[in-house]
Scaffold this motif. Structure first.
Motif, mmCIF file in Angstrom:
data_model
loop_
_atom_site.group_PDB
_atom_site.id
_atom_site.type_symbol
_atom_site.label_atom_id
_atom_site.label_comp_id
_atom_site.label_asym_id
_atom_site.label_seq_id
_atom_site.Cartn_x
_atom_site.Cartn_y
_atom_site.Cartn_z
ATOM 1 N N ASP A 86 0.838 -1.200 0.000
ATOM 2 C CA ASP A 86 0.000 0.000 0.000
ATOM 3 C C ASP A 86 0.873 1.251 0.000
ATOM 4 O OD1 ASP A 86 -2.027 -1.821 0.331
ATOM 5 O OD2 ASP A 86 -2.689 -1.081 2.301
ATOM 6 N N ASP A 87 0.327 2.331 -0.518
ATOM 7 C CA ASP A 87 0.977 3.643 -0.447
ATOM 8 C C ASP A 87 2.376 3.612 -1.074
ATOM 9 O OD1 ASP A 87 1.134 6.355 0.240
ATOM 10 O OD2 ASP A 87 2.157 5.914 2.131
ATOM 11 N N VAL A 137 -2.121 -1.117 8.182
ATOM 12 C CA VAL A 137 -3.332 -1.151 9.014
ATOM 13 C C VAL A 137 -3.117 -0.286 10.266
ATOM 14 C CG1 VAL A 137 -4.171 -3.385 8.213
ATOM 15 C CG2 VAL A 137 -2.549 -3.317 10.093
ATOM 16 N N GLU A 138 -4.182 0.395 10.659
ATOM 17 C CA GLU A 138 -4.114 1.276 11.835
ATOM 18 C C GLU A 138 -4.627 0.516 13.042
ATOM 19 O OE1 GLU A 138 -3.818 4.920 11.548
ATOM 20 O OE2 GLU A 138 -3.806 5.093 9.355
ATOM 21 N N LYS A 139 -3.831 0.562 14.108
ATOM 22 C CA LYS A 139 -4.262 -0.072 15.353
ATOM 23 C C LYS A 139 -4.086 0.963 16.450
ATOM 24 C CE LYS A 139 -2.994 -4.132 17.785
ATOM 25 N NZ LYS A 139 -1.900 -5.090 17.914
ATOM 26 N N GLY A 140 -5.178 1.672 16.779
ATOM 27 C CA GLY A 140 -5.052 2.818 17.672
ATOM 28 C C GLY A 140 -4.232 3.886 16.976
ATOM 29 N N GLU A 146 0.353 -5.613 7.425
ATOM 30 C CA GLU A 146 -0.316 -6.915 7.407
ATOM 31 C C GLU A 146 -0.274 -7.442 5.970
ATOM 32 O OE1 GLU A 146 -4.050 -7.733 9.928
ATOM 33 O OE2 GLU A 146 -4.803 -7.297 7.918
ATOM 34 N N PHE A 147 -0.015 -8.735 5.813
ATOM 35 C CA PHE A 147 0.173 -9.283 4.477
ATOM 36 C C PHE A 147 -1.086 -10.034 4.013
ATOM 37 C CE2 PHE A 147 4.342 -8.489 6.076
ATOM 38 C CZ PHE A 147 5.081 -8.104 4.971
ATOM 39 N N GLU A 148 -1.469 -9.766 2.775
ATOM 40 C CA GLU A 148 -2.600 -10.485 2.184
ATOM 41 C C GLU A 148 -2.077 -11.316 1.028
ATOM 42 O OE1 GLU A 148 -6.593 -9.689 -0.572
ATOM 43 O OE2 GLU A 148 -5.277 -8.022 -0.053
#
Ligand SMILES: [Zn+2]
Length: 151
Positions: A86-87, A137-140, A146-148
């Motif tokens: 991403d990005d 991914v945003e966590k707080g 994270e890999f897909e």
């Protein structure tokens, strides 16, 4: 200070972006989740974009091909891993040619498949291929990777 030398035979060809934000995550994922001990890594900015843009930027594509040839001549690995993320700044730079930033994820997938197919045909006909997209991914307040798996 001395550092460990990894000896033996490479167990995978790994192609991913050179984006410095992702290098730790890539390395850990390859080792811990994919069980790759000794990857041959090609890390280039916007890596699969060079496959996608080969008509427009033939020099970049030539560079990628020569890296691929050198590495696969040396070791006929049974496993190939390709990772986009991403990005990606490499893709942001050419987004206008792909129909805008919103279209980038779709093109990243196409280029991932296209580059895999090219490598299979040209260099490693017997290898198994695994394709991934590294998501942010945003966590707080923390941002993580994270890999897909891309099918
Ligand atoms: Zn990138």
């Amino acid at each position: 200070m001395k550092y460990q030398l990894t000896e033996g035979i490479p167990d995978a060809l790994v192609i991913h972006c050179a984006d410095p934000r992702f290098q730790e995550a890539f390395r850990a994922y390859l080792k811990n989740d994919l069980g790759i001990r000794m990857p041959m890594i090609i890390a280039l900015p916007g890596v699969t974009s060079h496959f996608g843009m080969q008509m427009m930027f033939p020099k970049n594509w030539y560079t990628v091909r020569s890296h691929l040839k050198t590495m696969t001549d040396r070791h006929d690995v049974a496993r190939v891993v390709l990772i986009n993320h991403d990005d990606c700044k490499g893709y942001a730079k050419i987004a206008d040619k792909l129909g805008g930033l919103v279209k980038v994820p779709e093109w990243q997938r196409k280029h991932l498949h296209g580059l895999a197919e090219f490598i299979r045909k040209e260099y490693l006909p017997h290898a198994s291929f695994e394709l991934y997209q590294a998501h942010i991914v945003e966590k707080g307040s923390v941002r993580e990777v994270e890999f897909e798996k891309i099918l």
